[in-house]
Design a protein around this motif. Structure first.
Motif, PDB file in Angstrom:
ATOM      1  N   LEU A   1       0.526  -5.248  -7.164  1.00 23.20           N
ATOM      2  CA  LEU A   1       0.949  -5.279  -5.822  1.00 23.20           C
ATOM      3  C   LEU A   1       0.035  -6.311  -5.172  1.00 23.20           C
ATOM      4  CD1 LEU A   1       1.612  -1.502  -5.407  1.00 23.20           C
ATOM      5  CD2 LEU A   1       3.297  -3.300  -5.727  1.00 23.20           C
ATOM      6  N   PRO A   2       0.555  -7.023  -4.164  1.00 23.90           N
ATOM      7  CA  PRO A   2      -0.239  -8.155  -3.484  1.00 23.90           C
ATOM      8  C   PRO A   2      -1.417  -7.669  -2.777  1.00 23.90           C
ATOM      9  CG  PRO A   2       1.979  -7.832  -2.533  1.00 23.90           C
ATOM     10  CD  PRO A   2       2.128  -6.974  -3.708  1.00 23.90           C
ATOM     11  N   SER A   3      -1.432  -6.406  -2.605  1.00 17.89           N
ATOM     12  CA  SER A   3      -2.657  -5.975  -1.786  1.00 17.89           C
ATOM     13  C   SER A   3      -3.794  -5.586  -2.750  1.00 17.89           C
ATOM     14  CB  SER A   3      -2.446  -4.527  -0.962  1.00 17.89           C
ATOM     15  OG  SER A   3      -1.770  -3.607  -1.908  1.00 17.89           O
ATOM     16  N   GLY A   4      -3.794  -5.858  -4.076  1.00 18.81           N
ATOM     17  CA  GLY A   4      -4.956  -5.604  -4.747  1.00 18.81           C
ATOM     18  C   GLY A   4      -4.778  -4.399  -5.498  1.00 18.81           C
ATOM     19  N   LYS A   5      -3.580  -3.970  -6.056  1.00 22.95           N
ATOM     20  CA  LYS A   5      -3.289  -2.606  -6.782  1.00 22.95           C
ATOM     21  C   LYS A   5      -2.653  -3.000  -8.095  1.00 22.95           C
ATOM     22  CE  LYS A   5      -4.226  -0.419  -3.040  1.00 22.95           C
ATOM     23  NZ  LYS A   5      -4.862  -1.507  -2.179  1.00 22.95           N
ATOM     24  N   ILE A   6      -3.308  -2.704  -9.364  1.00 28.87           N
ATOM     25  CA  ILE A   6      -3.004  -2.836 -10.527  1.00 28.87           C
ATOM     26  C   ILE A   6      -2.663  -1.360 -11.406  1.00 28.87           C
ATOM     27  CG2 ILE A   6      -3.356  -3.740 -12.785  1.00 28.87           C
ATOM     28  CD1 ILE A   6      -4.827  -6.046 -11.621  1.00 28.87           C
ATOM     29  N   GLY A   7      -1.423  -1.257 -11.947  1.00 28.09           N
ATOM     30  CA  GLY A   7      -1.227   0.079 -12.742  1.00 28.09           C
ATOM     31  C   GLY A   7      -0.797  -0.593 -14.311  1.00 28.09           C
ATOM     32  N   VAL A   8      -1.406   0.167 -15.066  1.00 28.21           N
ATOM     33  CA  VAL A   8      -0.854  -0.030 -16.558  1.00 28.21           C
ATOM     34  C   VAL A   8      -0.646   1.345 -17.150  1.00 28.21           C
ATOM     35  CG1 VAL A   8      -2.898  -2.030 -16.562  1.00 28.21           C
ATOM     36  CG2 VAL A   8      -3.284   0.382 -17.541  1.00 28.21           C
ATOM     37  N   THR A   9       0.170   1.268 -18.181  1.00 34.01           N
ATOM     38  CA  THR A   9       0.689   2.484 -18.711  1.00 34.01           C
ATOM     39  C   THR A   9      -0.095   2.952 -20.037  1.00 34.01           C
ATOM     40  OG1 THR A   9       2.023   1.200 -20.182  1.00 34.01           O
ATOM     41  CG2 THR A   9       3.205   2.008 -18.171  1.00 34.01           C
ATOM     42  N   THR A  10       0.009   4.210 -20.067  1.00 36.35           N
ATOM     43  CA  THR A  10      -0.916   4.777 -21.403  1.00 36.35           C
ATOM     44  C   THR A  10      -0.339   3.966 -22.627  1.00 36.35           C
ATOM     45  OG1 THR A  10       0.638   6.617 -21.394  1.00 36.35           O
ATOM     46  CG2 THR A  10      -1.475   6.741 -20.407  1.00 36.35           C
TER      47      THR A  10
ATOM     48  N   ASP B   1       0.888  -1.170  -0.085  1.00 37.98           N
ATOM     49  CA  ASP B   1      -0.009   0.029   0.114  1.00 37.98           C
ATOM     50  C   ASP B   1       0.706   1.230   0.061  1.00 37.98           C
ATOM     51  OD1 ASP B   1      -2.403  -1.566  -0.075  1.00 37.98           O
ATOM     52  OD2 ASP B   1      -2.883  -1.338   2.113  1.00 37.98           O
ATOM     53  N   GLN B   2       1.956   1.377   0.694  1.00 37.36           N
ATOM     54  CA  GLN B   2       2.904   2.362   0.826  1.00 37.36           C
ATOM     55  C   GLN B   2       3.616   2.671  -0.806  1.00 37.36           C
ATOM     56  OE1 GLN B   2       3.459   4.668   3.318  1.00 37.36           O
ATOM     57  NE2 GLN B   2       4.492   5.483   1.448  1.00 37.36           N
ATOM     58  N   ALA B   3       3.737   1.630  -1.377  1.00 37.06           N
ATOM     59  CA  ALA B   3       4.532   1.659  -2.665  1.00 37.06           C
ATOM     60  C   ALA B   3       3.444   2.038  -3.634  1.00 37.06           C
ATOM     61  CB  ALA B   3       5.067   0.188  -3.167  1.00 37.06           C
ATOM     62  N   TRP B   4       2.167   1.805  -3.379  1.00 38.96           N
ATOM     63  CA  TRP B   4       1.091   2.177  -4.322  1.00 38.96           C
ATOM     64  C   TRP B   4       0.845   3.656  -4.239  1.00 38.96           C
ATOM     65  CZ3 TRP B   4      -1.251   0.738  -8.485  1.00 38.96           C
ATOM     66  CH2 TRP B   4      -2.441   1.300  -8.915  1.00 38.96           C
ATOM     67  N   ALA B   5       0.823   3.955  -2.876  1.00 39.61           N
ATOM     68  CA  ALA B   5       0.758   5.649  -2.468  1.00 39.61           C
ATOM     69  C   ALA B   5       2.016   6.479  -3.238  1.00 39.61           C
ATOM     70  CB  ALA B   5       0.844   5.855  -1.004  1.00 39.61           C
TER      71      ALA B   5
ATOM     72  N   ALA C   1      -4.866   2.029 -11.568  1.00 42.97           N
ATOM     73  CA  ALA C   1      -4.442   3.421 -12.273  1.00 42.97           C
ATOM     74  C   ALA C   1      -3.728   3.331 -13.425  1.00 42.97           C
ATOM     75  CB  ALA C   1      -3.656   3.895 -11.140  1.00 42.97           C
ATOM     76  N   VAL C   2      -4.020   4.332 -14.323  1.00 42.90           N
ATOM     77  CA  VAL C   2      -3.259   4.497 -15.623  1.00 42.90           C
ATOM     78  C   VAL C   2      -2.164   5.445 -15.324  1.00 42.90           C
ATOM     79  CG1 VAL C   2      -3.417   5.084 -18.084  1.00 42.90           C
ATOM     80  CG2 VAL C   2      -5.374   3.762 -16.975  1.00 42.90           C
ATOM     81  N   PHE C   3      -0.948   5.010 -15.538  1.00 41.00           N
ATOM     82  CA  PHE C   3       0.197   6.108 -15.516  1.00 41.00           C
ATOM     83  C   PHE C   3       0.597   6.340 -16.887  1.00 41.00           C
ATOM     84  CE2 PHE C   3       0.163   3.383 -11.885  1.00 41.00           C
ATOM     85  CZ  PHE C   3       0.552   4.180 -10.623  1.00 41.00           C
ATOM     86  N   VAL C   4       0.979   7.644 -16.976  1.00 47.54           N
ATOM     87  CA  VAL C   4       1.342   8.270 -18.248  1.00 47.54           C
ATOM     88  C   VAL C   4       2.854   7.873 -18.581  1.00 47.54           C
ATOM     89  CG1 VAL C   4       1.699  10.246 -19.634  1.00 47.54           C
ATOM     90  CG2 VAL C   4      -0.203  10.047 -18.016  1.00 47.54           C
TER      91      VAL C   4
ATOM     92  N   ARG D   1       1.947   9.204  -5.991  1.00 47.67           N
ATOM     93  CA  ARG D   1       2.533  10.702  -5.730  1.00 47.67           C
ATOM     94  C   ARG D   1       3.426  10.990  -6.494  1.00 47.67           C
ATOM     95  NH1 ARG D   1       4.422   9.503  -0.955  1.00 47.67           N
ATOM     96  NH2 ARG D   1       6.628   9.764  -1.541  1.00 47.67           N
ATOM     97  N   THR D   2       4.361  10.025  -7.071  1.00 45.02           N
ATOM     98  CA  THR D   2       5.659  10.711  -7.666  1.00 45.02           C
ATOM     99  C   THR D   2       5.372  10.523  -9.107  1.00 45.02           C
ATOM    100  OG1 THR D   2       6.488   8.344  -7.584  1.00 45.02           O
ATOM    101  CG2 THR D   2       7.028   9.831  -5.734  1.00 45.02           C
ATOM    102  N   GLN D   3       4.343   9.469  -9.747  1.00 46.64           N
ATOM    103  CA  GLN D   3       4.385   9.386 -11.056  1.00 46.64           C
ATOM    104  C   GLN D   3       3.047  10.033 -11.687  1.00 46.64           C
ATOM    105  OE1 GLN D   3       7.033   7.242 -12.401  1.00 46.64           O
ATOM    106  NE2 GLN D   3       7.504   7.455 -10.632  1.00 46.64           N
ATOM    107  N   GLN D   4       3.010  10.418 -13.023  1.00 45.18           N
ATOM    108  CA  GLN D   4       2.011  11.263 -13.547  1.00 45.18           C
ATOM    109  C   GLN D   4       0.969  10.260 -13.813  1.00 45.18           C
ATOM    110  OE1 GLN D   4       3.015  13.158 -17.551  1.00 45.18           O
ATOM    111  NE2 GLN D   4       0.893  13.905 -17.465  1.00 45.18           N
ATOM    112  N   VAL D   5      -0.303  10.393 -13.416  1.00 48.88           N
ATOM    113  CA  VAL D   5      -1.375   9.515 -13.278  1.00 48.88           C
ATOM    114  C   VAL D   5      -2.389  10.258 -14.397  1.00 48.88           C
ATOM    115  CG1 VAL D   5      -3.409   8.470 -12.173  1.00 48.88           C
ATOM    116  CG2 VAL D   5      -0.965   8.765 -10.978  1.00 48.88           C
ATOM    117  N   SER D   6      -2.825   9.531 -15.208  1.00 49.30           N
ATOM    118  CA  SER D   6      -3.766   9.731 -16.328  1.00 49.30           C
ATOM    119  C   SER D   6      -5.327   9.786 -15.728  1.00 49.30           C
ATOM    120  CB  SER D   6      -4.105   8.581 -17.573  1.00 49.30           C
ATOM    121  OG  SER D   6      -4.850   8.898 -18.359  1.00 49.30           O
ATOM    122  N   ARG D   7      -5.822  11.265 -16.009  1.00 49.44           N
ATOM    123  CA  ARG D   7      -6.984  11.606 -15.731  1.00 49.44           C
ATOM    124  C   ARG D   7      -8.094  11.209 -16.649  1.00 49.44           C
ATOM    125  NH1 ARG D   7      -5.996  11.074 -10.614  1.00 49.44           N
ATOM    126  NH2 ARG D   7      -4.202  12.549  -9.853  1.00 49.44           N
ATOM    127  N   ASP D   8      -7.762  10.298 -17.856  1.00 42.84           N
ATOM    128  CA  ASP D   8      -8.615   9.964 -19.008  1.00 42.84           C
ATOM    129  C   ASP D   8      -9.496   9.413 -18.471  1.00 42.84           C
ATOM    130  OD1 ASP D   8      -9.744   8.764 -21.132  1.00 42.84           O
ATOM    131  OD2 ASP D   8      -7.945   9.155 -22.249  1.00 42.84           O
TER     132      ASP D   8
END
Length: 255
Positions: A106-115, A51-55, A94-97, A59-66
């Protein structure tokens, strides 16, 4: 012959006891994989760090608002979560730019994909292959298994390095490379192939076409500029992955 207590013998005994106790207390059968796993921790134990890694990523990467892109990965992801029987976990997406096509879990149920990934996939079936693969890692507890293997390897190498002065340090340095190439990296490749298979199962249960997982990896192979040799990579080569998927899909009777 009298037993001589030395630093080396203590270190050797400690590593042996650690391995023995870990095998007694750390073996668990994973029904989804059909094999035993060596686990010092489980997914739940990694939740706080995940969860900390996700946060930090948010915070540090650009997240798409699309809105359409975010709705798309949630729609596909939720179907796969249902198929995998993981509705007891709160899933965040989350979608990362980022131009490079990639995804992570992440094992806590967080998935990130890139644009870049969303631009590459040609349909929702191919997107489902990616997200299903990531969910497969969670079901398989691969993060916990990887952590456990790395922890034991690290402790063992530290004991060797401390056992015999400069010689021990030299052996430990070589051992680190050997452990990386001979144990940790190949094991990670096994994880990737297992996640591929679980992801295909979840795709089919969710109503997506298994054949599109192969189409996805052909697209990924075509867009790569260079490739790390498989023996030194944490991932299988594209050719190995495609061949394994083709064989698995045939064996399961998927289309």
């Amino acid at each position: 012959m009298p037993f001589t207590l030395t630093k080396a013998s203590v270190a050797k005994s400690f590593v042996g006891l650690l391995a023995a106790s870990a095998l007694v207390g750390g073996c668990a059968y994973n029904e989804a994989l059909g094999r035993n796993q060596f686990l010092l921790v489980d997914n739940a134990a990694l939740t706080q760090a995940a969860d900390q890694a996700w946060a930090d990523a948010l915070r540090t990467q650009q997240v798409s608002r699309d809105a359409a892109a975010n709705a798309r990965i949630r729609r596909v992801g939720d179907r796969l979560v249902q198929a995998a029987g993981l509705t007891n976990i709160r899933w965040d997406y989350a979608v990362f730019v980022e131009e490079s096509p990639n995804a992570f879990v992440l094992p806590s149920g967080k998935i990130g994909v890139t644009t870049g990934l969303l631009a590459l996939v040609q349909n929702d079936d191919q997107l489902a292959a990616v997200i299903g693969h990531e969910i497969g890692h969670v079901v398989a507890q691969h993060a916990a298994e990887r952590y456990s293997s790395t922890a034991v390897t690290s402790i063992g190498l530290q004991a060797i390095q401390g056992a015999s002065g400069d010689y021990g340090q030299a052996v430990g340095a070589l051992g680190g490379l050997g452990a990386q190439l001979g144990v940790l990296l190949p094991f990670s490749r096994q994880h990737e192939l297992e996640a591929d298979q679980l992801g295909v199962d979840y795709m089919v249960r969710a109503g997506y076409r298994a054949s599109q997982s192969i189409a996805l990896w052909r697209l990924m192979a075509a867009q790569r500029q260079s490739q790390t040799p498989e023996f030194a990579s944490t991932h299988p080569s594209d050719a190995s992955r495609i061949a394994a998927l083709e064989q698995y899909i045939r064996s399961r009777g998927y289309n």
